[in-house]
Scaffold this motif. Structure first.
Motif, mmCIF file in Angstrom:
data_model
loop_
_atom_site.group_PDB
_atom_site.id
_atom_site.type_symbol
_atom_site.label_atom_id
_atom_site.label_comp_id
_atom_site.label_asym_id
_atom_site.label_seq_id
_atom_site.Cartn_x
_atom_site.Cartn_y
_atom_site.Cartn_z
ATOM 1 N N LYS A 29 20.871 14.679 -71.399
ATOM 2 C CA LYS A 29 19.883 15.539 -70.746
ATOM 3 C C LYS A 29 19.088 14.801 -69.681
ATOM 4 C CE LYS A 29 15.628 17.816 -71.984
ATOM 5 N NZ LYS A 29 15.009 17.024 -70.996
ATOM 6 N N ASN A 30 18.664 13.585 -69.957
ATOM 7 C CA ASN A 30 17.739 12.890 -69.063
ATOM 8 C C ASN A 30 18.388 11.897 -68.113
ATOM 9 O OD1 ASN A 30 15.364 14.136 -70.045
ATOM 10 N ND2 ASN A 30 15.513 12.866 -71.860
ATOM 11 N N ILE A 31 19.563 11.400 -68.433
ATOM 12 C CA ILE A 31 20.155 10.356 -67.595
ATOM 13 C C ILE A 31 21.501 10.780 -67.007
ATOM 14 C CG2 ILE A 31 21.033 7.990 -67.590
ATOM 15 C CD1 ILE A 31 18.941 7.402 -69.781
ATOM 16 N N THR A 32 22.439 11.118 -67.854
ATOM 17 C CA THR A 32 23.796 11.376 -67.397
ATOM 18 C C THR A 32 23.868 12.544 -66.421
ATOM 19 O OG1 THR A 32 24.536 10.602 -69.549
ATOM 20 C CG2 THR A 32 26.158 11.695 -68.180
ATOM 21 N N GLY A 33 23.214 13.642 -66.741
ATOM 22 C CA GLY A 33 23.261 14.802 -65.856
ATOM 23 C C GLY A 33 22.657 14.528 -64.504
ATOM 24 N N ARG A 34 21.577 13.766 -64.480
ATOM 25 C CA ARG A 34 20.911 13.460 -63.208
ATOM 26 C C ARG A 34 21.750 12.503 -62.382
ATOM 27 N NH1 ARG A 34 17.405 9.381 -62.229
ATOM 28 N NH2 ARG A 34 17.131 9.030 -64.444
ATOM 29 N N MET A 36 25.150 11.683 -62.741
ATOM 30 C CA MET A 36 26.531 12.071 -62.436
ATOM 31 C C MET A 36 26.627 13.296 -61.548
ATOM 32 S SD MET A 36 28.690 11.365 -65.904
ATOM 33 C CE MET A 36 30.272 11.657 -65.150
ATOM 34 N N VAL A 37 25.830 14.312 -61.816
ATOM 35 C CA VAL A 37 25.978 15.573 -61.071
ATOM 36 C C VAL A 37 24.692 16.034 -60.404
ATOM 37 C CG1 VAL A 37 27.978 16.417 -62.348
ATOM 38 C CG2 VAL A 37 25.692 16.873 -63.217
ATOM 39 N N GLY A 38 23.631 15.266 -60.520
ATOM 40 C CA GLY A 38 22.389 15.619 -59.840
ATOM 41 C C GLY A 38 21.686 16.830 -60.419
ATOM 42 N N LEU A 39 21.831 17.052 -61.718
ATOM 43 C CA LEU A 39 21.196 18.194 -62.378
ATOM 44 C C LEU A 39 20.187 17.688 -63.402
ATOM 45 C CD1 LEU A 39 24.377 20.345 -63.063
ATOM 46 C CD2 LEU A 39 22.805 20.546 -61.145
ATOM 47 N N ARG A 40 19.092 18.436 -63.541
ATOM 48 C CA ARG A 40 18.061 18.040 -64.507
ATOM 49 C C ARG A 40 17.338 19.288 -64.978
ATOM 50 N NH1 ARG A 40 12.981 14.142 -63.365
ATOM 51 N NH2 ARG A 40 12.421 15.878 -62.039
ATOM 52 N N TRP A 41 17.026 19.336 -66.255
ATOM 53 C CA TRP A 41 16.274 20.476 -66.798
ATOM 54 C C TRP A 41 15.301 19.972 -67.846
ATOM 55 C CZ3 TRP A 41 16.672 21.766 -71.986
ATOM 56 C CH2 TRP A 41 17.744 21.213 -72.677
ATOM 57 N N TRP A 42 14.211 20.710 -67.986
ATOM 58 C CA TRP A 42 13.227 20.379 -68.999
ATOM 59 C C TRP A 42 12.336 21.579 -69.250
ATOM 60 C CZ3 TRP A 42 12.844 18.908 -64.002
ATOM 61 C CH2 TRP A 42 11.665 19.150 -63.339
ATOM 62 N N ASN A 43 11.505 21.446 -70.279
ATOM 63 C CA ASN A 43 10.617 22.521 -70.696
ATOM 64 C C ASN A 43 9.185 22.026 -70.556
ATOM 65 O OD1 ASN A 43 9.310 24.619 -71.913
ATOM 66 N ND2 ASN A 43 10.201 24.323 -73.923
ATOM 67 N N ASP A 44 8.388 22.772 -69.790
ATOM 68 C CA ASP A 44 6.968 22.467 -69.649
ATOM 69 C C ASP A 44 6.160 23.432 -70.488
ATOM 70 O OD1 ASP A 44 7.215 20.414 -67.866
ATOM 71 O OD2 ASP A 44 6.959 21.665 -66.097
ATOM 72 N N GLU A 45 5.127 22.907 -71.114
ATOM 73 C CA GLU A 45 4.208 23.791 -71.818
ATOM 74 C C GLU A 45 3.147 24.219 -70.818
ATOM 75 O OE1 GLU A 45 1.152 23.552 -75.475
ATOM 76 O OE2 GLU A 45 3.125 22.663 -75.778
ATOM 77 N N VAL A 46 3.092 25.508 -70.563
ATOM 78 C CA VAL A 46 2.179 26.037 -69.559
ATOM 79 C C VAL A 46 1.182 26.952 -70.245
ATOM 80 C CG1 VAL A 46 2.006 27.402 -67.458
ATOM 81 C CG2 VAL A 46 3.964 25.929 -67.818
#
Length: 172
Positions: A29-34, A36-46
């Motif tokens: 989620k935090n390293i490989t996706g960013r 290898m393919v330039g993708l990143r996702w996460w959840n913010d508490e708003v």
């Protein structure tokens, strides 16, 4: 399946597998996706009410991603989930019901990575389509303005050239 090579204790193997699954999830989620393919996702508490906001990012220039890296990344995401589902069916057939909890954790972590990256990829596709559409519109606009200006300049200079050439014919 291979746990008996390391220990005969169910608890030790279960905890070890959960820790390794958590590490795999975090790394993908935090390293490989960013990387290898330039993708990143996460959840913010708003908000104070605890509402969640999911964020999906993708690289601006998709051409920077290697096609081989892209295929390896996505195939490994899907293969990971499929292998855990197959291990779950194998546990059901062998009546190892106690290991199904581990399989459910693994499948849920794998599916959440696939879903998160799929959403990022969808965002990248939207941006790519928007960029292509913008480029097509820009090209069409420049083509139309170029055609109109050349038509206008031909009309203006065409009239002047015709008068000059008829003047040259009368002098000869």
């Amino acid at each position: 399946v291979f746990g008996s090579w390391f220990s005969d204790s169910f608890v030790v193997l279960f905890v070890l597998c959960i820790v390794l699954l958590a590490f795999d999830f975090w790394t993908v989620k935090n390293i490989t996706g960013r990387l290898m393919v330039g993708l990143r996702w996460w959840n913010d508490e708003v908000g104070e009410d605890g509402s969640n906001h999911w964020r999906f990012e993708s690289i601006e220039n998709v051409d920077q991603v290697s096609p081989a890296d892209y295929r390896i990344f996505w195939y490994s995401q899907y293969i990971n989930v499929v292998l855990w589902v197959l291990l779950g069916f194998l546990d059901l057939l062998k009546l190892h019901i106690d290991w199904l909890l581990l399989v459910l954790v693994a499948v849920s972590l794998g599916c959440s990575n696939v879903y998160g990256y799929w959403q990022c990829s969808k965002d990248a596709r939207k941006r790519l389509e928007g960029a292509v559409q913008g480029a097509v519109q820009q090209h069409a606009l420049s083509f139309l303005t170029g055609s109109l200006s050349s038509t206008f300049s031909r009309a203006v200079s065409g009239g002047g050239a015709g008068a000059a050439s008829s003047g040259q014919v009368s002098q000869a």
